[in-house]
Structures are given as structure tokens and as C-alpha cells.
Design an enzyme around this catalytic site. Sequence first.
Site, PDB file in Angstrom:
ATOM      1  N   VAL A 188     -25.631 -26.343 -15.815  1.00  0.00           N
ATOM      2  CA  VAL A 188     -24.379 -26.713 -16.463  1.00  0.00           C
ATOM      3  C   VAL A 188     -23.460 -27.354 -15.432  1.00  0.00           C
ATOM      4  O   VAL A 188     -23.164 -26.747 -14.394  1.00  0.00           O
ATOM      5  CB  VAL A 188     -23.688 -25.496 -17.099  1.00  0.00           C
ATOM      6  CG1 VAL A 188     -22.374 -25.910 -17.762  1.00  0.00           C
ATOM      7  CG2 VAL A 188     -24.614 -24.817 -18.108  1.00  0.00           C
ATOM      8  N   LYS A 189     -23.027 -28.569 -15.721  1.00  0.00           N
ATOM      9  CA  LYS A 189     -22.038 -29.230 -14.878  1.00  0.00           C
ATOM     10  C   LYS A 189     -20.667 -28.997 -15.490  1.00  0.00           C
ATOM     11  O   LYS A 189     -20.439 -29.293 -16.658  1.00  0.00           O
ATOM     12  CB  LYS A 189     -22.313 -30.725 -14.770  1.00  0.00           C
ATOM     13  CG  LYS A 189     -21.261 -31.466 -13.953  1.00  0.00           C
ATOM     14  CD  LYS A 189     -21.403 -32.973 -14.075  1.00  0.00           C
ATOM     15  CE  LYS A 189     -20.280 -33.679 -13.326  1.00  0.00           C
ATOM     16  NZ  LYS A 189     -20.261 -35.137 -13.539  1.00  0.00           N
ATOM     17  N   GLN A 190     -19.752 -28.474 -14.689  1.00  0.00           N
ATOM     18  CA  GLN A 190     -18.417 -28.151 -15.204  1.00  0.00           C
ATOM     19  C   GLN A 190     -17.356 -28.461 -14.154  1.00  0.00           C
ATOM     20  O   GLN A 190     -17.593 -28.299 -12.952  1.00  0.00           O
ATOM     21  CB  GLN A 190     -18.359 -26.658 -15.566  1.00  0.00           C
ATOM     22  CG  GLN A 190     -17.073 -26.194 -16.203  1.00  0.00           C
ATOM     23  CD  GLN A 190     -16.742 -26.973 -17.471  1.00  0.00           C
ATOM     24  OE1 GLN A 190     -15.995 -27.958 -17.425  1.00  0.00           O
ATOM     25  NE2 GLN A 190     -17.314 -26.535 -18.592  1.00  0.00           N
TER      26      GLN A 190
END
Length: 349
Positions: free
Chosen positions: A236-238
Site C-alpha cells: 500500500v502506497k500512502q
Amino acid sequence: MTDTVSLLGDEAEYLLDHTCKGLPKELVQLPGPDYVSRVIGVSDRGPGTMRAMQQLFNTGRLAGTGYMSMLPVDQGVEHSAGASFAPNPIYFDPANIVELAIEGGCNCVASTLGVLGSVSRRYAHRIPFMVKLNHNETLTYPAIYEQTLFAQVEQAFDLGALSVGATIYYGSPDSRRQIQEISEAFHRAHELGMVTVLWAYLRNSSFKKDGVDYHVSADLTGQANHLAATIQADIVKQKQAENNGGYNAVNFGNTHPKVYSDLTTDHPVDLVRYQVANCYMGRAGLINSGGGSGDNDLEQAVRTAVINKRAGGMGMISGRKAFQKDMKDGVALLHAIQDAYLDERVTVA
């Protein structure tokens, strides 16, 4: 090696001595050399996806650590090619984008179907490719903010990519369509033995309240992370959390008082630990984005990396801070990020 601690300046003690108490590290599936066997190996992912994930972990300067450093260059679509590459025109040529990722010691390079396809026979065997499947292009006028599929999973597979990436604008009017599209794409990617990465971004003007931007609140981004893991994003890129209390400020949705009283504090490592917790306690890896280019890029990038690592995250994905500089300076910045993960003084909080 970069002197990580000195780049933290006056914040060094504040960031390096903190201990997360509401969500202690013992609850988290932490990155490490055995991550694929220990975490991915108990899931429903197939041997192909496990092999692809291990190849990502085994590439670049962070090989063998369980951490990742990625170079994303899809900004030619997202921000326009001119806005992205005018500061350093060599990056209009896709070959230089891939060369920066290789010289920078990255685990992989993420870009568009066109960029990676144009040089795939030259580079796909030298560094893992991640094809970004959808984009919000900015030539449409008046502007709209909608992620649209530009590529199919099979096209990414055929050009030799090991992984696919996509963005969902959670909170936007079109988010339900994006969720369905990307859920189907990720299912197909896993069938083909690929790794899936989701840019789990928030997009709603109502998330700005009383002068505070809650697009970077721990509680709202945390829920976006949880939704990303729900459609089986492996990573997950956040955006790194900078505040908290988005649910309460905007006055919608569902939360719990203990999110704010027990599980988090105002400390940046605690805020990001909550983001990690919502990635199924680390069973989906959290990588934080590096943000736009500015005056103090090196210090900002290292600070972000230190917070991510201490919170239990898996790494960083930094684009404009690297490719909007001369290649030598871009490589140095990527190495500085990686050095934070290699620095034994930076431990998990």
C-alpha cells in the site's frame, strides 16, 4: 553511507527515542529477510506472486533486508510531461528514468505502460518493472479528478513487469467504480503471478476543514489502507500521516474514541503506526510517498524514511524529489533514503 541522524537535526532524539505504546511493535508483522516466507507464505498468494515479491526484495541496495525503495515516474500523465520533466529534460526519454532507478539502487521502477514498454527489452531483466495501470490525466478541461484505466494487466505481464500499480481516490464520487475495476485487475495480476501495489489516496474537498487538510489524517488514510488491503493490495502506497481526527472534524463515517485516546498520539511515528495497523498489521506492506520537490528535499526524504521504518513500514517511493534533479543528485537522494533503512541506529519503535 549517509549520516542519517545528523540530517534529522533537532528532531533526532524526538524521532529516534520514541516508543509506540498504543500499538506496540510486537503486534506488527515487521519487514525482514524472511517476510515472503513468514507473511506472504501463509496467504492465498500463488508461487508466482511469492517469487515476484522475493525478486523485488532481492534487488537494489536494500536487497535482503525486507525493505523497498521505489522510483515512481508516472507524473508525465498525472502532472503533465512539461511540468514534470522541464526541470531536467533528460527524463523525457524513458531510458533515463530506468537508468536513474538502476543507478539509484532501487528495488523497482514504476511508470506507465508507454514508458516501460518503450524500453522493456533493454531493461526488464535488469530491474523489476511496475506498470501503473490507471491515471488522472490533466489535459481535460475543465479539470476532473478521476482515475481511468490506461492499460490492462496482460499488457504489463507481456512487457515483463513483475508488478502492477493503481490508484483509487477513496472518498471521491467515482471511488466505487475504481474499487471494482482495480479489484478485478488485482485478481488477474495474482492469477499471472504478479505483485499488486495500490496508491490508496483520499480525494474529497470536504476533507479540508477549518484550514486543516485531513487528506493526511491518520484515521482517514488508515481506513483507505484497510480498504486497499481488502482488495488484496500486496503493498500500500500512502501519504505519510501528518495529523489525526479527520472523521470527527468532517463529522461523517464511523470511528471510535480509543483510536485517539489509546492507539495514537500526536507523535509522527504513532500516526504512521496506525497506518501500518490498518494494513492488516503489516501483512500488506506500507510504503510512504516522498512528496513533491522543494528546498529541503534530502532532509525531508530522510525524515519520511525514518518515520516509516520506525513505525513498521516497508519503505519509500520517491519520484519528483529524485528525477527533477541532475542524475547525480537524484542518485544521492535515493541512496540517502535507503541508508536510513540500512542504518542500525534507526530501529522499530
